[in-house]
Design an enzyme around this catalytic site. Structure first.
Site, PDB file in Angstrom:
ATOM      1  N   TYR A   1       0.869  -1.186   0.000  1.00  0.00           N
ATOM      2  CA  TYR A   1       0.000   0.000   0.000  1.00  0.00           C
ATOM      3  C   TYR A   1       0.908   1.240   0.000  1.00  0.00           C
ATOM      4  O   TYR A   1       1.776   1.373   0.879  1.00  0.00           O
ATOM      5  CB  TYR A   1      -0.870  -0.083   1.261  1.00  0.00           C
ATOM      6  CG  TYR A   1      -1.805   1.056   1.507  1.00  0.00           C
ATOM      7  CD1 TYR A   1      -2.851   1.333   0.631  1.00  0.00           C
ATOM      8  CD2 TYR A   1      -1.677   1.850   2.644  1.00  0.00           C
ATOM      9  CE1 TYR A   1      -3.736   2.370   0.889  1.00  0.00           C
ATOM     10  CE2 TYR A   1      -2.557   2.886   2.909  1.00  0.00           C
ATOM     11  CZ  TYR A   1      -3.577   3.141   2.026  1.00  0.00           C
ATOM     12  OH  TYR A   1      -4.442   4.165   2.291  1.00  0.00           O
TER      13      TYR A   1
ATOM     14  N   ASP B   1      -0.385  -7.622   5.529  1.00  0.00           N
ATOM     15  CA  ASP B   1      -1.534  -6.727   5.354  1.00  0.00           C
ATOM     16  C   ASP B   1      -2.642  -7.576   4.752  1.00  0.00           C
ATOM     17  O   ASP B   1      -2.592  -7.959   3.583  1.00  0.00           O
ATOM     18  CB  ASP B   1      -1.167  -5.537   4.462  1.00  0.00           C
ATOM     19  CG  ASP B   1      -2.289  -4.501   4.405  1.00  0.00           C
ATOM     20  OD1 ASP B   1      -3.474  -4.907   4.479  1.00  0.00           O
ATOM     21  OD2 ASP B   1      -1.985  -3.301   4.271  1.00  0.00           O
TER      22      ASP B   1
END
Ligand code: PLP
Length: 384
Positions: A102, A172
């Site tokens: 991200y 994640d």
């Protein structure tokens, strides 16, 4: 009990005449009945920043979902990732971060960790067991995200966890919502989610969850959160707990919608490629099938064309797809993105425009009809 059943019952009041849901317990000051109790600090919490019973209810539910020994809640998904990394990344240590992380995590690494003496190296998300060759004596943490942001590479998490040995692996896990992927069961130390996305599920709240496999790692994370002054609102925590009750149900529907949209898009002449791990055409489809029990509603396509006129007309002609960041709510979204600027260990040389879709819960025919009319308008008005 099956997961759906557990998530309907965990973290709820259990005794006496009671409401279905736990109350929202607000508070900063925790009061003690007398001096000795105050001095003993017997309760695990002696200040509201440590959380309230509402926080405990969500932590219990997330621990159930992620098979975790301990859960820490943070103010956002990004803060959850940064905090988990910070707990291990001391000056002089080295961390390995997947190239498809991200993007704001990359900014944290570049602009916060590196100036403070932490070495950060990005690696190819498809490295697999090859991660072994990248590990150094100073390596303190390996950060993964599967599938990767924007481009949806599926990582071989069991192989990475095995090669990592004693080095903690953080995952994640936002895309799978904690339902479709169970990283702690593969041996990852920490599974992180932006609860902002699917857990909340309605695009109206920010929250991050850090689930630790062992109590020891959980203590380290909670302590880091406290040292940094992390606090989360009980109202936001309650909102996420409410979302969590319907999480498996919503995810199965997002999966159905996402696959239907992806297949429809794959058959369109305007689309060069669809990046969806649940499609047979995806390069790591077999890995996804082995490790995941489903796919969420987020995927990307690469258009045949990359000229801005076409892309602008297409996006501005959509009526049902919102143009904006974040995802995981009930509504559909379409976001143009340029992965080239956020890759360094791998290259992204694709001419066509990448569009990331979030498949919401609208009727599928309405969603495909809207795409069809937008493609038609863009093709007529922006002839190559
Ligand atoms: C959105 C997102 C985050 C950050 O969550 P916020 O709550 O928006 O800070 C982290 N990881 C992934 C994969 C995300 O998509």
């Amino acid at each position: 009990m099956k997961e759906d059943t557990k998530l309907c019952h965990v973290g709820r009041p259990r005794e006496g005449v009671r409401m279905v849901n736990p109350p929202v317990e607000r508070g900063s000051t925790v009061m003690f009945p007398d001096y000795d109790t105050f001095r003993e600090r017997k309760r695990p919490r002696y200040y509201g920043r440590h959380g309230t019973d509402t926080h405990d209810a969500l932590k219990e539910a997330v621990a159930e979902l992620e098979s975790a020994a301990s859960v820490t809640l943070t103010s956002s998904g990004l803060s959850a990732v940064c905090l988990a990394i910070l707990a291990f990344a001391e000056p002089g240590t080295d961390i390995l971060v997947t190239d498809t992380t991200y993007d704001p995590v990359r900014s944290f690494c570049e602009q916060f960790l590196k100036p403070r003496g932490v070495s950060v190296r990005y690696y190819d998300p498809l490295v697999g067991t090859g991660i072994k060759d990248l590990i150094r004596r100073e390596t303190a943490l390996i950060h993964t995200e599967s599938p990767g942001s924007l481009t949806f590479e599926v990582q071989d998490l069991p192989a990475i966890c095995e090669a990592a040995g004693n080095i903690p692996v953080t995952v994640d896990n936002t895309w799978g919502g904690g339902v479709f992927l169970k990283p702690l069961e593969f041996g990852a130390a920490i599974s992180i989610q932006a609860a902002t996305k699917y857990m909340g599920g309605h695009s109206d709240v920010f929250l991050g969850t850090i689930a630790s496999r062992t109590e020891k790692v959980g203590q380290k994370i909670f302590k880091t959160a406290q040292l940094l002054g992390n606090a989360t609102s009980p109202d936001d925590v309650y909102t996420v707990l409410r979302g969590l009750r319907t999480l498996p149900l919503r995810l199965r529907e997002h999966e159905r919608q996402g696959l239907a949209l992806a297949r429809w898009l794959e058959a369109r002449p305007e689309v060069a490629k669809v990046l969806h791990p649940g499609l047979e055409s995806h390069p790591q489809h077999a890995l996804w099938k082995r490790d995941f029990s489903g796919a969420s509603g987020l995927f990307s396509v690469i258009l045949e064309r990359g000229d801005e006129g076409f892309v602008r007309k297409f996006i501005d002609s959509l009526n049902l797809y919102g143009l904006g960041y974040s995802w995981g709510g009930y509504e559909s979204l379409c976001l143009p993105a340029w992965p080239k600027s956020c890759r360094s260990a791998t290259s992204w040389d694709v001419d066509g425009q990448l569009l990331r879709f979030h498949a919401g819960l609208e009727a599928i025919d309405d969603l495909t009809n809207d795409l069809a009319q937008a493609f038609d308008k863009a093709s007529v008005e922006a002839r190559p």
